[in-house]
Design an enzyme around this catalytic site. Structure first.
Site, PDB file in Angstrom:
ATOM      1  N   LYS A 176      69.552   5.063 -21.306  1.00 38.89           N
ATOM      2  CA  LYS A 176      69.948   3.962 -20.419  1.00 38.89           C
ATOM      3  C   LYS A 176      71.136   3.229 -21.039  1.00 38.89           C
ATOM      4  O   LYS A 176      70.980   2.499 -22.008  1.00 38.89           O
ATOM      5  CB  LYS A 176      68.814   2.952 -20.222  1.00 38.89           C
ATOM      6  CG  LYS A 176      69.188   1.890 -19.187  1.00 38.89           C
ATOM      7  CD  LYS A 176      68.343   0.630 -19.281  1.00 38.89           C
ATOM      8  CE  LYS A 176      69.047  -0.511 -19.972  1.00 38.89           C
ATOM      9  NZ  LYS A 176      70.323  -0.947 -19.430  1.00 38.89           N
ATOM     10  N   GLU A 251      68.281  -2.421 -33.596  1.00 38.82           N
ATOM     11  CA  GLU A 251      69.406  -3.088 -34.254  1.00 38.82           C
ATOM     12  C   GLU A 251      69.789  -4.252 -33.363  1.00 38.82           C
ATOM     13  O   GLU A 251      70.166  -4.064 -32.220  1.00 38.82           O
ATOM     14  CB  GLU A 251      70.566  -2.113 -34.470  1.00 38.82           C
ATOM     15  CG  GLU A 251      71.557  -2.609 -35.510  1.00 38.82           C
ATOM     16  CD  GLU A 251      72.587  -3.535 -34.924  1.00 38.82           C
ATOM     17  OE1 GLU A 251      72.439  -4.779 -35.053  1.00 38.82           O
ATOM     18  OE2 GLU A 251      73.541  -3.032 -34.321  1.00 38.82           O
ATOM     19  N   CYS A 285      78.296  -6.596 -33.496  1.00 38.53           N
ATOM     20  CA  CYS A 285      77.111  -7.039 -34.251  1.00 38.53           C
ATOM     21  C   CYS A 285      77.532  -7.389 -35.667  1.00 38.53           C
ATOM     22  O   CYS A 285      76.915  -8.221 -36.322  1.00 38.53           O
ATOM     23  CB  CYS A 285      76.070  -5.935 -34.320  1.00 38.53           C
ATOM     24  SG  CYS A 285      75.582  -5.351 -32.727  1.00 38.53           S
ATOM     25  N   GLU A 386      73.609 -16.276 -33.425  1.00 35.16           N
ATOM     26  CA  GLU A 386      74.669 -15.337 -33.044  1.00 35.16           C
ATOM     27  C   GLU A 386      75.372 -15.838 -31.782  1.00 35.16           C
ATOM     28  O   GLU A 386      74.732 -16.099 -30.771  1.00 35.16           O
ATOM     29  CB  GLU A 386      74.063 -13.945 -32.801  1.00 35.16           C
ATOM     30  CG  GLU A 386      75.111 -12.866 -32.711  1.00 35.16           C
ATOM     31  CD  GLU A 386      74.517 -11.468 -32.541  1.00 35.16           C
ATOM     32  OE1 GLU A 386      73.555 -11.326 -31.784  1.00 35.16           O
ATOM     33  OE2 GLU A 386      75.035 -10.520 -33.170  1.00 35.16           O
TER      34      GLU A 386
END
Ligand code: UN1
Length: 496
Positions: A176, A251, A285, A386
């Site tokens: 996906k 992750e 990231c 983040e």
């Protein structure tokens, strides 16, 4: 300039392109224009894909690994041939500047050749057995059908990190991709098709996390989920997989810092910060979003950073003169704006940027000015959470020890970097920085595919993408004992 050949994408299931009625537009973040439509599939498509994968995997697992690898070599050559075209498409759907898009496609090429090499390794171990005339070894066995869920920020590279090791190890894949960046998935599926991957070994189902992602996580025949994306979604996936005893590799981002010590080459540090904080508009990231700076060089670093930031050119990534491209979408812009207000409210000093760019050509896209806060403290939310945008916060410290402590004082643990000329500090830092990736005299981005990629603490759950370590996600260890003595030998008992 490359042209988009289709107006609507289709799912790729059992080697066939299957139309789905419900769709969503894919918007070019640089221009606001609709590029094409992406299917929004439901669980029925996932079921079909899993069925196809399950039956294809049985045969694929019996193909000798070096032959499975031949397909990956061909994938690598096709990607190489189509590198420029793919890079342009990537820039169109994701926004990253063309030079970075080329780099990302290159990462996929590297991964293809690297994992193809594993077709002739996939090393296990042979060991002595305890008993006479007995042979012992451990081998890697494929797991079956693996589900991979990939993000929009590295739509081709991350897909290769996950699918290539899965495939070379003899699994079949249901994938996906993010709905924001489906073109890379469509193109990669076509590359697999051209390379002669047997039908059903890779299946692409486009759609949302709530529909397609959930259906994958809850499907009994998907035995592994590999996910890169947000912390919140990753935690939910992990909880669900835990309940089902399903293997899961996660992750989920970082709050990566560059440490600048008083003995650093400041010009080099500025380049490293600029590249890792504002490259990909901070949407990696691994992006640098904190600069932990020794107080003795704080003012000098601020001045040089500000001067360098003024020269950053912002705009459509297809124009090679631009160094910073757009933000993926409007919610991305809103999230960044929210953090600017949070930072101001917390008392950090805004030195540059802090606003959306809407002048002239930029009006139709999603652009945000590269932003620099200073005098942030380690516990502020802008220094903890983040942001996923071009926002960096300077945190002054008094010593090397304090720098390490601040670096490690976040819930994430993906990447960190230190600029220093002191070799003792270099070695202490690589030992004490609590992240999965450590850079010395370079920014926080730029991982190479033959090393493990991932992080500690809230970044993941102990697994790694890429490197040979990725094989651990997609294989089971099988210990094999062959007794050629012709009699019953009881382990731990019949020892002389
Ligand atoms: C990511 O940020 O999600 O190390 C992937 C890097 C790239 C991969 C980044 N090679 O920055």
């Amino acid at each position: 300039m490359v042209e988009v050949k289709t107006k609507k994408l289709a799912n790729f299931i059992n080697g066939e392109w299957i139309d789905v009625e419900k769709t969503a537009p894919v918007i070019n973040p640089a221009t606001g224009e609709t590029i094409l439509d992406v299917p929004l599939s439901d669980s029925a498509s996932v079921n079909k894909a899993v069925e196809a994968a399950k039956s294809a995997q049985k045969e694929w697992a019996l193909v000798p690994a070096p032959q499975r690898a031949e397909v990956l070599y061909r994938v690598g050559y096709i990607l190489k041939e189509r590198k420029e075209e793919l890079a342009q498409l990537l820039t169109m759907e994701n926004g990253k500047v063309i030079e970075e898009a080329r780099g990302e496609v290159q990462e996929g090429i590297d991964m293809a050749f690297y994992m193809a090499g594993e077709g002739r390794r996939l090393f296990g171990q042979t060991t002595p057995a305890e008993l006479k005339d007995k042979f012992a070894m451990s081998v890697r066995a494929p797991i079956g059908v693996v589900g991979i869920i990939t993000p929009w920020n590295f739509p081709i590279a991350i897909a290769t990190w996950k699918s290539f090791p899965a495939i070379v190890a003899g699994n079949a894949v249901v994938w996906k991709p993010a709905t924001e960046t489906p073109i890379m998935a469509y193109e990669l599926a076509r590359v697999f098709e051209e390379a002669g991957l047997p039908k059903g070994v890779i299946n692409v189902v486009f759609g949302s996390g709530t529909e397609v992602g959930n259906a994958m996580v809850n499907h009994d025949d998907i035995r592994v989920i590999s996910f890169t994306g947000s912390n919140e979604v990753g935690r939910n996936i992990a909880a669900e997989c835990g309940r089902q005893l399903k293997k899961v590799s996660l992750e989920m981002g970082g709050k990566n810092a560059v440490i600048v010590m008083e003995d650093a080459d400041l010009d080099l540090a500025v380049e490293g910060i600029l590249w890792s904080a504002f490259g990909t508009s901070g949407q990696r990231c691994t992006a640098c979003s904190r600069v932990i700076v020794h107080e003795n060089v704080k003012t000098a670093l601020e001045e040089r950073l500000l001067a360098a930031m003024e020269k950053l050119t912002i705009g459509n990534g297809l124009d090679t003169s631009n160094r910073v491209g757009p933000i993926i979408n409007k919610p991305g812009i809103e999230k960044i704006k929210k953090y600017i207000e949070i930072g101001k409210g917390e008392g950090a000093k805004l030195l540059a940027g802090g606003y959306e760019l809407t002048d002239g050509d930029l009006a139709n896209g999603n652009y945000f000015a590269p932003t620099l806060f200073t005098d942030a403290t380690a516990s502020m939310r802008i220094a903890q959470e983040e942001i996923f945008g071009p926002v960096v916060s300077l945190i002054p410290v008094k010593s090397f020890e304090e720098a390490i402590e601040v670096n490690n004082g976040v819930t994430f643990g993906l990447s960190s970097s230190i600029f220093t000329r002191d070799v003792n500090r270099v070695f202490k830092a690589q030992r004490d920085l609590d992240t999965g990736i450590v850079y010395v005299n370079a920014g926080t981005t730029g991982a190479e595919i033959h090393l493990p990629f991932g992080g500690t603490k809230g970044t993941g759950n102990g697994h790694r993408d890429s490197g040979i370590q990725a094989l651990d996600v997609y294989t089971e260890w099988k210990s094999v004992y062959v007794d050629f003595s012709g009699k019953l030998q009881r382990a731990q008992i019949d020892v002389e």
